[in-house]
Design an enzyme around this catalytic site. Structure first.
Site, mmCIF file in Angstrom:
data_model
loop_
_atom_site.group_PDB
_atom_site.id
_atom_site.type_symbol
_atom_site.label_atom_id
_atom_site.label_comp_id
_atom_site.label_asym_id
_atom_site.label_seq_id
_atom_site.Cartn_x
_atom_site.Cartn_y
_atom_site.Cartn_z
ATOM 1 N N CYS A 1 0.839 -1.196 0.000
ATOM 2 C CA CYS A 1 0.000 0.000 0.000
ATOM 3 C C CYS A 1 0.882 1.258 0.000
ATOM 4 C CB CYS A 1 -0.994 -0.042 1.151
ATOM 5 S SG CYS A 1 -2.374 1.132 0.980
ATOM 6 N N HIS B 1 -3.712 -4.983 -0.451
ATOM 7 C CA HIS B 1 -3.233 -5.541 0.812
ATOM 8 C C HIS B 1 -3.198 -7.065 0.728
ATOM 9 C CE1 HIS B 1 -3.285 -1.906 3.420
ATOM 10 N NE2 HIS B 1 -4.157 -1.488 2.509
ATOM 11 N N GLU C 1 -2.288 -9.077 2.990
ATOM 12 C CA GLU C 1 -2.716 -9.632 4.279
ATOM 13 C C GLU C 1 -4.229 -9.642 4.420
ATOM 14 O OE1 GLU C 1 -2.422 -5.197 5.162
ATOM 15 O OE2 GLU C 1 -1.531 -6.653 3.777
#
Length: 217
Positions: free
Chosen positions: A92, A197, A199
């Site tokens: 990001c 992202h 994650e």
């Protein structure tokens, strides 16, 4: 082998660190050696790391100043990534920081590792809302070891109002469509970065993180 998730005050880094820890656990013996993941703001730990992960959320200028404010940290990661060629993963705003500059409300110099600027998203269709938030499909522009098994049409999770307009199309790894072409991932030499992202991107994100842990640029 040590993966350092860099803490410079940009939000909660635990979700990113936990995803890397989970990937280490799932890969197990496939990595062939002991693996550790740490969250650190200490320059000496960043300098000693075998891999650098730079997350980030919020405004470009705030993140840039936050990184510069930690004594010796920026110099340590530059030496690790640029000087020693250690694998780097920007997430990001962490990916955006490797640009030459950001133009988010004010013009602020980035790290300058990859040519280009961080500019506002400007969809051609005004019905597309800013920020660009949620799941979107990737268009993968070229092959890369970190994207093995992650191809065109893979859904990943975005939250952003600005994107990295790269100066050299050769550095563009993947895009997403949002009534304009958005940079979704960049790569050059030992560096890779995603606007989305990993994650938060479930199986696809874990695949990317696992690929990064195995990558030997």
């Amino acid at each position: 082998m040590l993966t350092a998730v860099i803490d410079y005050g940009s939000g909660n880094l635990r979700s990113a660190a936990k995803s890397f820890e989970r990937a280490v656990g799932e890969l197990g013996g496939d990595l062939g050696r002991d693996e550790r993941v740490i969250v650190t703001s200490r320059a000496e730990e960043a300098a000693a790391a075998d891999r650098i992960v730079l997350p980030g959320q919020g405004a470009f200028a705030d993140c840039r100043r936050g990184l510069a404010a930690v004594p010796g940290l920026e110099e340590a990661i530059a030496e690790a990534v640029i000087g020693r060629g250690r694998p780097f993963f920007g997430i990001c705003v962490g990916m955006q920081l490797i640009a030459e500059r950001g133009r988010e409300f004010e013009t602020v110099d980035g790290l300058g590792w990859v040519g280009g600027e961080v500019v506002p998203i400007a969809p051609a269709d005004p019905s597309y809302k800013i920020p660009h938030m949620g799941w979107n499909e990737l268009a993968v522009r070229r092959s890369h070891p970190v994207f093995d098994g992650v191809g065109d049409g893979t859904h990943v999770y975005f939250v952003h109002s600005f994107h990295f307009a790269v100066a050299d199309a050769a550095d563009l790894l993947a895009t997403a469509d949002y009534a304009q072409q958005l940079t979704a991932a960049v790569a050059r030499d030992n560096m890779v970065g995603t606007q989305f992202h990993p994650e938060k991107s479930q199986a696809a994100g874990l695949q990317l993180i696992g690929n990064f842990l195995k990558w030997r640029p």
